[in-house]
Design a protein around this motif. Structure first.
Motif, PDB file in Angstrom:
ATOM      1  N   LEU A 102       0.460  -1.706   0.156  1.00 35.15           N
ATOM      2  CA  LEU A 102       0.061   0.164  -0.086  1.00 35.15           C
ATOM      3  C   LEU A 102       0.801   1.223   0.273  1.00 35.15           C
ATOM      4  CD1 LEU A 102      -2.349  -1.150   2.431  1.00 35.15           C
ATOM      5  CD2 LEU A 102      -3.138  -0.940  -0.023  1.00 35.15           C
ATOM      6  N   VAL A 103       0.507   2.583  -0.715  1.00 36.27           N
ATOM      7  CA  VAL A 103       1.470   3.286  -0.536  1.00 36.27           C
ATOM      8  C   VAL A 103       0.068   4.615  -0.654  1.00 36.27           C
ATOM      9  CG1 VAL A 103       2.868   2.241  -2.529  1.00 36.27           C
ATOM     10  CG2 VAL A 103       1.192   3.802  -3.549  1.00 36.27           C
ATOM     11  N   LEU A 104       0.002   5.683   0.002  1.00 37.37           N
ATOM     12  CA  LEU A 104      -0.472   7.009  -0.236  1.00 37.37           C
ATOM     13  C   LEU A 104       0.335   8.192  -0.776  1.00 37.37           C
ATOM     14  CD1 LEU A 104       0.304   9.094   2.219  1.00 37.37           C
ATOM     15  CD2 LEU A 104      -0.686   7.222   3.332  1.00 37.37           C
ATOM     16  N   TRP A 105      -0.463   9.193  -0.914  1.00 38.78           N
ATOM     17  CA  TRP A 105      -0.655  11.101  -1.171  1.00 38.78           C
ATOM     18  C   TRP A 105      -1.846  11.206  -0.669  1.00 38.78           C
ATOM     19  CZ3 TRP A 105      -2.966  12.895  -5.701  1.00 38.78           C
ATOM     20  CH2 TRP A 105      -3.338  12.228  -6.361  1.00 38.78           C
ATOM     21  N   SER A 106      -2.530  12.368  -0.757  1.00 42.71           N
ATOM     22  CA  SER A 106      -3.046  13.435  -0.672  1.00 42.71           C
ATOM     23  C   SER A 106      -3.302  14.415  -1.171  1.00 42.71           C
ATOM     24  CB  SER A 106      -2.464  14.021   0.494  1.00 42.71           C
ATOM     25  OG  SER A 106      -1.468  15.104   0.873  1.00 42.71           O
ATOM     26  N   ILE A 107      -4.924  14.803  -1.681  1.00 40.94           N
ATOM     27  CA  ILE A 107      -5.382  15.683  -2.802  1.00 40.94           C
ATOM     28  C   ILE A 107      -5.425  17.038  -2.082  1.00 40.94           C
ATOM     29  CG2 ILE A 107      -6.348  14.471  -3.317  1.00 40.94           C
ATOM     30  CD1 ILE A 107      -6.467  15.585  -6.227  1.00 40.94           C
ATOM     31  N   HIS A 154      -7.697  18.592   3.047  1.00 38.44           N
ATOM     32  CA  HIS A 154      -6.971  17.314   1.785  1.00 38.44           C
ATOM     33  C   HIS A 154      -7.452  15.966   1.926  1.00 38.44           C
ATOM     34  CE1 HIS A 154      -3.499  20.034   0.437  1.00 38.44           C
ATOM     35  NE2 HIS A 154      -2.987  19.515   0.177  1.00 38.44           N
ATOM     36  N   PHE A 155      -7.592  15.449   0.747  1.00 41.55           N
ATOM     37  CA  PHE A 155      -7.858  13.729   1.097  1.00 41.55           C
ATOM     38  C   PHE A 155      -6.731  12.843   0.439  1.00 41.55           C
ATOM     39  CE2 PHE A 155     -12.610  15.438  -0.735  1.00 41.55           C
ATOM     40  CZ  PHE A 155     -13.527  14.214   0.533  1.00 41.55           C
ATOM     41  N   ILE A 156      -6.988  12.243   1.668  1.00 46.87           N
ATOM     42  CA  ILE A 156      -5.581  11.440   1.468  1.00 46.87           C
ATOM     43  C   ILE A 156      -5.898   9.872   0.806  1.00 46.87           C
ATOM     44  CG2 ILE A 156      -4.204   9.718   3.207  1.00 46.87           C
ATOM     45  CD1 ILE A 156      -4.897  11.368   5.905  1.00 46.87           C
ATOM     46  N   ILE A 157      -5.662   9.564   0.053  1.00 43.57           N
ATOM     47  CA  ILE A 157      -5.245   8.517  -0.874  1.00 43.57           C
ATOM     48  C   ILE A 157      -4.912   7.623  -0.939  1.00 43.57           C
ATOM     49  CG2 ILE A 157      -6.776   7.790  -3.528  1.00 43.57           C
ATOM     50  CD1 ILE A 157      -6.643  10.380  -3.787  1.00 43.57           C
ATOM     51  N   VAL A 158      -5.563   6.319  -0.394  1.00 46.06           N
ATOM     52  CA  VAL A 158      -4.640   4.960  -0.907  1.00 46.06           C
ATOM     53  C   VAL A 158      -5.025   3.933  -1.875  1.00 46.06           C
ATOM     54  CG1 VAL A 158      -4.015   3.270   1.378  1.00 46.06           C
ATOM     55  CG2 VAL A 158      -4.996   5.337   2.128  1.00 46.06           C
ATOM     56  N   GLY A 159      -3.527   3.492  -2.559  1.00 48.95           N
ATOM     57  CA  GLY A 159      -3.420   3.005  -3.294  1.00 48.95           C
ATOM     58  C   GLY A 159      -2.541   1.299  -3.419  1.00 48.95           C
ATOM     59  N   GLU A 160      -3.209   0.215  -3.812  1.00 47.88           N
ATOM     60  CA  GLU A 160      -2.822  -0.864  -3.215  1.00 47.88           C
ATOM     61  C   GLU A 160      -2.278  -1.111  -4.850  1.00 47.88           C
ATOM     62  OE1 GLU A 160      -3.812  -6.187  -2.799  1.00 47.88           O
ATOM     63  OE2 GLU A 160      -5.383  -4.606  -3.324  1.00 47.88           O
ATOM     64  N   VAL A 161      -0.410  -1.334  -4.596  1.00 50.94           N
ATOM     65  CA  VAL A 161      -0.094  -1.752  -5.666  1.00 50.94           C
ATOM     66  C   VAL A 161      -0.198  -2.725  -6.431  1.00 50.94           C
ATOM     67  CG1 VAL A 161       2.734  -1.847  -6.551  1.00 50.94           C
ATOM     68  CG2 VAL A 161       2.054   0.462  -4.737  1.00 50.94           C
ATOM     69  N   THR A 162      -0.649  -2.597  -7.656  1.00 51.57           N
ATOM     70  CA  THR A 162      -0.763  -3.801  -8.080  1.00 51.57           C
ATOM     71  C   THR A 162       0.470  -4.745  -9.384  1.00 51.57           C
ATOM     72  OG1 THR A 162      -2.488  -2.646  -9.937  1.00 51.57           O
ATOM     73  CG2 THR A 162      -3.686  -3.930  -8.426  1.00 51.57           C
TER      74      THR A 162
END
Length: 306
Positions: free
Chosen positions: A49-54, A129-137
């Motif tokens: 999992l990684v994250l970033w904010s917008i 901000h919104f924190i967006i968490v992504g699953e690396v595929t």
């Protein structure tokens, strides 16, 4: 809740170096979307999992918060213009860029240091901000390339710290290390900066403000785009510096141009005098001919990489 000056708070946060990425996806109509972000970070190895904010004011907010996936493009140290392009609004950011799509349809930028294909795992509230968490595929990275870094309000590149002692026996055995150009340039730059930059505090400014003030010392106005190129600073951060200097009475801002006030010109002249004085002390061990030869040689060396 304690209230902070936003610009000063961002300056404090800028003491922590971050990598520079471009996050990409596609909107509901399939058009490519991309934005520069330095908030990218790892969250978990298993699952990956990684994250970033917008920012909630971002025009591409819905495409990222409602979309099913995105890609993280980690920029190389020579991709400053790519970073600046995706940080701007109101233009086709992908114009002239040869992209390809990853499996989830997000555009991948060419020649980046690394990329990560992600499915959106979760979106969380985080203040403005919104924190967006992504699953690396899927992912890919290049060996032996340097990534672009954001530190102290400007672009930078990561370097091995001079205090870190790497094994040098083989180089020393051949009498090479002390005569190696890259080693000598790095050591000289580190020593020069460490000796000069702390002296700016007596003038009540930091290194970013020093670069802007001395660049404008000829008294002529200059556009923010041109200043950004010379000081390696993103336009948003440069605008913050401009506001800061304007509040101090050192700078006037007219549309897209910066120009020194009389007070700013007086300070810029003092700063240039200090820089010249410091340079004279550093180069005092060289003769006039050697000093000129050193400077001309460095210019030739720079042009060889252009």
């Amino acid at each position: 809740m304690m209230s902070f000056d936003p610009k000063d708070f961002r300056r404090a946060l800028g003491q922590f170096p971050t990598g520079v990425t471009v996050i990409t996806t596609r909107d509901a109509g399939g058009a490519p979307i991309g934005m520069t972000a330095s908030s990218f970070n790892t969250l978990s190895i298993d699952p990956a999992l990684v994250l970033w904010s917008i920012d909630k004011r971002a025009w591409s907010l819905e495409s990222f918060t409602k979309g099913r996936g995105f890609a993280v493009n980690v920029l190389r140290n020579d991709q400053v213009e790519l970073s600046n392009g995706f940080a701007r609004r109101g233009e086709d950011k992908f114009a002239g860029i040869d992209t390809r799509d990853c499996a989830n349809g997000s555009p991948l930028l060419p020649d980046v240091a690394a990329w990560f294909e992600c499915n959106t795992w979760e979106v969380y509230e985080g203040g403005d901000h919104f924190i967006i968490v992504g699953e690396v595929t899927d992912y890919h990275y290049e060996e032996n390339v340097s990534s672009l870094v954001f530190h102290n309000g400007r672009y930078a590149v990561p370097l091995t710290h001079p205090a870190v002692k790497a094994p040098t026996e083989s180089l020393q055995a051949h009498g090479f290390l002390d005569d190696y150009l890259l080693y000598q340039l790095r050591q000289a730059l580190n020593a020069y900066a460490a000796d000069f930059y702390p002296q700016l505090s007596q003038f009540g400014i930091n290194t970013e403000e020093w670069r802007v003030l001395t660049l404008l010392a000829d008294g002529k106005p200059m556009t923010q785009e041109n200043i950004s190129r010379f000081v390696s600073q993103p336009l948003q951060e440069l605008a913050d510096i401009g506001e800061w200097l304007q509040e101090k009475g050192l700078l006037s801002v007219s549309g897209n141009e910066f120009q020194l006030t009389d007070k700013g010109q007086q300070l810029a002249d003092k700063l240039l005098g200090k820089a010249i004085e410091h340079e004279g002390k550093v180069l005092s061990g060289l003769g006039a001919g050697q000093q000129q030869c050193l400077k001309e040689g460095l210019k030739v060396l720079q042009r060889s990489f252009a």
